[in-house]
Design a protein around this motif. Structure first.
Motif, PDB file in Angstrom:
ATOM      1  N   CYS A  40      69.564  28.946  21.794  1.00 13.79           N
ATOM      2  CA  CYS A  40      70.146  29.010  23.147  1.00 13.79           C
ATOM      3  C   CYS A  40      69.056  28.837  24.204  1.00 13.79           C
ATOM      4  O   CYS A  40      69.237  28.081  25.171  1.00 13.79           O
ATOM      5  N   VAL A  41      67.951  29.524  24.028  1.00 11.35           N
ATOM      6  CA  VAL A  41      66.845  29.434  24.983  1.00 11.35           C
ATOM      7  C   VAL A  41      66.343  27.993  25.064  1.00 11.35           C
ATOM      8  O   VAL A  41      66.116  27.467  26.156  1.00 11.35           O
ATOM      9  N   GLU A  42      66.176  27.359  23.919  1.00 13.47           N
ATOM     10  CA  GLU A  42      65.708  25.971  23.913  1.00 13.47           C
ATOM     11  C   GLU A  42      66.659  25.063  24.692  1.00 13.47           C
ATOM     12  O   GLU A  42      66.215  24.225  25.490  1.00 13.47           O
ATOM     13  N   LEU A  43      67.948  25.202  24.445  1.00 10.95           N
ATOM     14  CA  LEU A  43      68.923  24.357  25.137  1.00 10.95           C
ATOM     15  C   LEU A  43      68.952  24.644  26.633  1.00 10.95           C
ATOM     16  O   LEU A  43      69.068  23.720  27.449  1.00 10.95           O
ATOM     17  N   LEU A  44      68.846  25.912  26.992  1.00  9.23           N
ATOM     18  CA  LEU A  44      68.790  26.252  28.413  1.00  9.23           C
ATOM     19  C   LEU A  44      67.544  25.653  29.053  1.00  9.23           C
ATOM     20  O   LEU A  44      67.581  25.186  30.193  1.00  9.23           O
ATOM     21  N   GLY A  45      66.440  25.659  28.323  1.00  9.72           N
ATOM     22  CA  GLY A  45      65.204  25.077  28.832  1.00  9.72           C
ATOM     23  C   GLY A  45      65.322  23.582  29.064  1.00  9.72           C
ATOM     24  O   GLY A  45      64.910  23.062  30.105  1.00  9.72           O
ATOM     25  N   VAL A  46      65.887  22.883  28.101  1.00 11.41           N
ATOM     26  CA  VAL A  46      66.068  21.441  28.232  1.00 11.41           C
ATOM     27  C   VAL A  46      66.984  21.127  29.415  1.00 11.41           C
ATOM     28  O   VAL A  46      66.824  20.109  30.090  1.00 11.41           O
ATOM     29  N   ARG A  47      67.902  22.026  29.705  1.00 11.09           N
ATOM     30  CA  ARG A  47      68.829  21.833  30.834  1.00 11.09           C
ATOM     31  C   ARG A  47      68.288  22.431  32.135  1.00 11.09           C
ATOM     32  O   ARG A  47      69.000  22.520  33.124  1.00 11.09           O
ATOM     33  N   SER A  48      67.029  22.880  32.117  1.00 11.25           N
ATOM     34  CA  SER A  48      66.390  23.494  33.299  1.00 11.25           C
ATOM     35  C   SER A  48      67.178  24.704  33.797  1.00 11.25           C
ATOM     36  O   SER A  48      67.290  24.940  34.993  1.00 11.25           O
ATOM     37  N   GLN A  49      67.693  25.502  32.860  1.00 12.54           N
ATOM     38  CA  GLN A  49      68.486  26.678  33.198  1.00 12.54           C
ATOM     39  C   GLN A  49      67.866  27.968  32.652  1.00 12.54           C
ATOM     40  O   GLN A  49      68.527  29.000  32.627  1.00 12.54           O
ATOM     41  N   VAL A  50      66.620  27.930  32.193  1.00 14.15           N
ATOM     42  CA  VAL A  50      66.041  29.079  31.496  1.00 14.15           C
ATOM     43  C   VAL A  50      65.202  29.981  32.404  1.00 14.15           C
ATOM     44  O   VAL A  50      64.946  31.127  32.066  1.00 14.15           O
ATOM     45  N   GLN A  51      64.780  29.517  33.541  1.00 11.36           N
ATOM     46  CA  GLN A  51      63.859  30.273  34.391  1.00 11.36           C
ATOM     47  C   GLN A  51      64.298  31.712  34.643  1.00 11.36           C
ATOM     48  O   GLN A  51      63.472  32.619  34.567  1.00 11.36           O
ATOM     49  N   PRO A  52      65.578  31.999  34.894  1.00  8.21           N
ATOM     50  CA  PRO A  52      65.960  33.390  35.131  1.00  8.21           C
ATOM     51  C   PRO A  52      65.734  34.325  33.931  1.00  8.21           C
ATOM     52  O   PRO A  52      65.705  35.541  34.095  1.00  8.21           O
ATOM     53  N   LEU A  53      65.541  33.778  32.744  1.00 10.11           N
ATOM     54  CA  LEU A  53      65.343  34.603  31.542  1.00 10.11           C
ATOM     55  C   LEU A  53      63.872  34.857  31.213  1.00 10.11           C
ATOM     56  O   LEU A  53      63.576  35.679  30.349  1.00 10.11           O
ATOM     57  N   ILE A  54      62.964  34.162  31.851  1.00  9.82           N
ATOM     58  CA  ILE A  54      61.569  34.173  31.425  1.00  9.82           C
ATOM     59  C   ILE A  54      60.958  35.574  31.453  1.00  9.82           C
ATOM     60  O   ILE A  54      60.299  35.979  30.492  1.00  9.82           O
ATOM     61  N   ALA A  55      61.174  36.343  32.506  1.00  9.63           N
ATOM     62  CA  ALA A  55      60.593  37.698  32.565  1.00  9.63           C
ATOM     63  C   ALA A  55      61.090  38.560  31.403  1.00  9.63           C
ATOM     64  O   ALA A  55      60.305  39.282  30.781  1.00  9.63           O
ATOM     65  N   GLN A  56      62.364  38.468  31.088  1.00  2.00           N
ATOM     66  CA  GLN A  56      62.921  39.231  29.974  1.00  2.00           C
ATOM     67  C   GLN A  56      62.343  38.747  28.639  1.00  2.00           C
ATOM     68  O   GLN A  56      62.030  39.544  27.759  1.00  2.00           O
ATOM     69  N   LEU A  57      62.187  37.452  28.485  1.00  2.00           N
ATOM     70  CA  LEU A  57      61.660  36.910  27.230  1.00  2.00           C
ATOM     71  C   LEU A  57      60.213  37.330  26.995  1.00  2.00           C
ATOM     72  O   LEU A  57      59.791  37.488  25.848  1.00  2.00           O
ATOM     73  N   LEU A  58      59.455  37.524  28.052  1.00  2.00           N
ATOM     74  CA  LEU A  58      58.080  37.996  27.892  1.00  2.00           C
ATOM     75  C   LEU A  58      58.025  39.375  27.238  1.00  2.00           C
ATOM     76  O   LEU A  58      57.036  39.731  26.605  1.00  2.00           O
ATOM     77  N   GLU A  59      59.084  40.138  27.385  1.00  2.00           N
ATOM     78  CA  GLU A  59      59.158  41.493  26.833  1.00  2.00           C
ATOM     79  C   GLU A  59      59.850  41.548  25.475  1.00  2.00           C
ATOM     80  O   GLU A  59      59.928  42.606  24.856  1.00  2.00           O
ATOM     81  N   ASP A  60      60.347  40.422  24.992  1.00  2.00           N
ATOM     82  CA  ASP A  60      61.185  40.412  23.800  1.00  2.00           C
ATOM     83  C   ASP A  60      60.399  40.828  22.561  1.00  2.00           C
ATOM     84  O   ASP A  60      59.213  40.554  22.437  1.00  2.00           O
TER      85      ASP A  60
END
Length: 157
Positions: A78-98
């Motif tokens: 899901c993250v990869e697809l959101l990234g390719v669609r330029s829709q992942v930026q709002p998740l980046i802070a949370q992903l750093l903590e994953d």
């Protein structure tokens, strides 16, 4: 244009529950049974992206599963697809903590590509991370070499 095999609502339901899709046979799937949940959800994610990827409801479902889904490999897809669609930026802070290293690595690579000025912060924060790929990508960036992008893929333009 071909008619999608399943409705968006059916695909989202399967994404979040892992339940079989309508018409999915109860016989042995074409993958090892131990991977049943991961492969089913990955297949569903691909169908959501291919058949409904431009709809806000589809993007929202991918984002919600990326945030809190229970199958790490499917979350990464899901993250990869959101990234390719330029829709992942709002998740980046949370992903750093994953807790999943692959998701942390994705976020680090995203920031090194899009906000390279944050390298010092990332280097200090992750210098003791146990994942060797995180250590590698930080060291490579520090040497001024192009980072290999183990997880992050540049958006298609």
């Amino acid at each position: 244009m071909a008619v999608p095999a399943w409705s968006l609502e059916t695909l989202i339901h399967t994404l979040f529950t892992g339940e079989k899709l309508p018409e999915e046979t109860s016989d042995a799937p074409p993958w090892p049974l131990a991977w049943d949940d991961e492969y089913r959800r990955s297949t569903v994610i691909s169908h959501i992206d291919q058949d409904y990827g431009e709809l806000p409801q589809a993007i929202d479902a991918l984002r919600r599963f990326a945030e809190s889904g229970d199958v790490p490999e499917a979350r990464m897809r899901c993250v990869e697809l959101l990234g390719v669609r330029s829709q992942v930026q709002p998740l980046i802070a949370q992903l750093l903590e994953d807790e999943e290293p692959e998701l942390r690595l994705y976020a680090i690579e995203y920031l090194l590509v899009n906000e390279p000025e944050r390298f010092a912060e990332l280097d200090q924060r992750f210098r003791d991370d146990e994942d060797f790929q995180i250590q590698d990508v930080l060291a490579i960036f520090k040497r001024g070499e192009p980072i290999p992008l183990y997880c992050y893929a540049m958006p298609e333009k």
